[in-house]
Design an enzyme around this catalytic site. Structure first.
Site, PDB file in Angstrom:
ATOM      1  N   VAL A  72       3.393  -2.676   7.630  1.00 53.73           N
ATOM      2  CA  VAL A  72       2.930  -3.305   6.396  1.00 53.73           C
ATOM      3  C   VAL A  72       1.469  -2.914   6.204  1.00 53.73           C
ATOM      4  CG1 VAL A  72       2.213  -5.541   5.425  1.00 53.73           C
ATOM      5  CG2 VAL A  72       4.552  -5.234   6.260  1.00 53.73           C
ATOM      6  N   CYS A  73       1.085  -2.722   4.959  1.00 56.64           N
ATOM      7  CA  CYS A  73      -0.315  -2.454   4.593  1.00 56.64           C
ATOM      8  C   CYS A  73      -0.783  -1.183   5.328  1.00 56.64           C
ATOM      9  CB  CYS A  73      -1.168  -3.684   4.898  1.00 56.64           C
ATOM     10  SG  CYS A  73      -2.752  -3.736   4.028  1.00 56.64           S
ATOM     11  N   THR A  74      -1.996  -1.180   5.851  1.00 58.84           N
ATOM     12  CA  THR A  74      -2.508   0.031   6.481  1.00 58.84           C
ATOM     13  C   THR A  74      -1.942   0.278   7.876  1.00 58.84           C
ATOM     14  OG1 THR A  74      -4.464  -1.256   7.096  1.00 58.84           O
ATOM     15  CG2 THR A  74      -4.640   0.133   5.142  1.00 58.84           C
TER      16      THR A  74
END
Lengths: 231, 231
Positions: A104-106
Site C-alpha cells: 500500500v502507498c509507497t
C-alpha cells in the site's frame, strides 16, 4: 476460493511506517476467518511509526514464518529500506513462497527496490507514482492494481479498499462484504479533496512539491543497484 | 479558527481497542500543524489491540497532560472500561478541561458510562447504537454527530471522516482538505455493503446477532451506576 488454513499474512513493520497504511489492511485482516497476521522487523523492540508512537513487532525477519500474503505498507521509512539488504532479501525470500505479494502507498517502492515489481503494473501514493517507473514497474493510476499475484494499493487510505479486494479474492465476496459491514465502511469524506483529480490545483502542486530531490536520488540509486544485480 | 499551540490530543488506549478506531483519526491528527497526540493508559506497558499486536502508551492516566481534544476509540475493550473507575474518572477530569470531547465507534459507550453524553445526540457503531439510549444519550444515526463540544463518529472507518470534520473545525477547511489529499482519501469500496441500509439484510441480521445479551447487561449495570452517582 480455497484458502490455506490458517492464512498467514506477513506485514513488514519498519521505523516511520505510515500507521494507517498498516492498520487499514490489518483491521480488515483481523476480521477474516482463520487468519494470522505477523509483523516482522529486525528485532522485536517497539518500532516508532510516523504518528510518533510505537508498535511492537510480533516476530523477526529471521524467525518469521512463510507468508501466504506478503504485505508492505509505505511511509517515509519505506525509502530507507532501499539500503537495508537484510530486509530486501527477506522480501525476496518471502515473495518466492507467497501466494500474494502486496503493498500500500509507497510500500510499492520497497517491493520494486527488491526487484519484485519489475515489468508489473503497480500503483502507489499519487504524488510518488510516476517515480515508480525508475524501478522498472509500470505506474498505473488506479486505487487498487492487480497484476498476476501482485496487488498494490494507492495512497494511505486505499489500504482499506485494497484489503477488501484481497479478502474477496481469497475468501469470496460474501466474506469481504461481511467485514465491510462490521467496519461500517460506508465512507463520507467531508470534502471532495482526496484525489489530485478533484482537489484544488494549488493544493496538488504544494503536495507534489514535498516529493523532494533527495527521494528521487534514493530511488535512482536503488534502480542502479537493481540493474547491477540483474546483470 | 484560533487553535491552541500546540494542540494537545489525548486518546485513551486500552486492551482490545479496535485498532482502526484509533489509527484512522491518529493518522489525520499526525498531519495537522503543531499537534501532539498522547496515548494514555494505566501504565506504559504495551497494550494488545483487537488486531492481536501491541501499541505502546506514551503516557499514563496519572501523568497525562490536559487535553484540548479528548478522544476515546471503541472496541470490545470499551465495555470493560465500565468497571474501571480510574479510567472513567480520568475521562471526566480531562473532559472538564477539554475544548472537544470525542469518540469513534463504541467509544461513545465509554464516554456515556462516564456521564459525558447525558442528554447529548451521539452516534456509535450501527449495530450497538440503539443501546446508547440506556446510558442517557440520544442515539443519532449519522456518520459524524456534533452536539455542542461533543463529536462522535459511527463505526470503525468513520473515524477518518470524524477526524477530518474535527480538523476543519479547529484549523479550517483548507488544512483538512490538505490532509485528505495527502492521505489520498478518495475511497472506492469494492462493494456497497458498508451500511445496514445497503448491505444484504441477512448479513445485517447476522451482525446484529453478535451484540450479545452480556453486553446489554453490562450497559445496564453502567446505566444503574450512572443513575446512582447522579442522585
Amino acid at each position: 476460493m480455497v484458502s490455506p488454513s490458517p492464512l498467514r499474512i506477513v506485514a513488514l513493520l519498519f521505523p516511520d511506517v505510515t500507521q494507517l497504511d498498516l492498520t487499514g489492511p490489518a483491521q480488515v485482516f483481523s476480521r477474516l476467518p482463520d487468519t494470522e497476521v505477523h509483523l516482522a522487523w529486525h528485532d522485536t523492540r517497539p518500532v516508532v511509526t510516523d504518528c510518533g508512537w510505537s508498535i511492537v513487532p510480533t516476530t523477526t525477519l529471521a524467525d518469521c514464518p512463510q507468508a501466504d500474503v506478503l504485505f508492505v505498507p509505505g511511509g517515509k521509512g519505506a525509502f530507507d529500506l532501499f539500503d537495508d539488504k537484510v530486509a530486501l532479501d527477506f522480501l525476496r525470500r518471502q515473495a518466492a513462497g507467497a501466494s500474494w505479494v502486496t503493498s500500500v502507498c509507497t510500500g510499492s517502492f520497497t517491493l520494486a527496490a527488491a526487484g519484485l515489481l519489475t515489468g508489473r503494473r503497480a500503483t502507489s501514493h499519487w504524488s510518488a507514482l510516476p517515480m515508480l517507473a525508475e524501478l522498472g514497474a509500470i505506474p498505473t493510476s488506479e486505487r487498487v492494481v492487480i497484476d498476476g499475484n501482485r496487488i498494490t494499493g494507492a495512497g494511505v487510505t486505499s489500504g482499506i479498499d485494497f484489503a477488501l479486494v484481497l479478502a474477496a479474492r481469497i475468501f469470496g465476496d460474501d466474506v469481504a462484504k461481511r467485514v465491510q459491514l462490521r467496519l461500517e465502511y460506508d465512507p463520507a469524506p467531508p470534502f471532495d479533496a482526496g484525489s489530485p483529480a478533484t482537489a484544488d490545483p494549488e493544493l496538488v502542486a504544494a503536495t507534489i512539491g514535498r516529493v523532494d530531490e533527495a527521494r528521487l536520488q534514493a530511488v535512482r540509486r536503488a534502480a542502479a543497484r537493481l540493474g547491477e544485480s540483474a546483470r
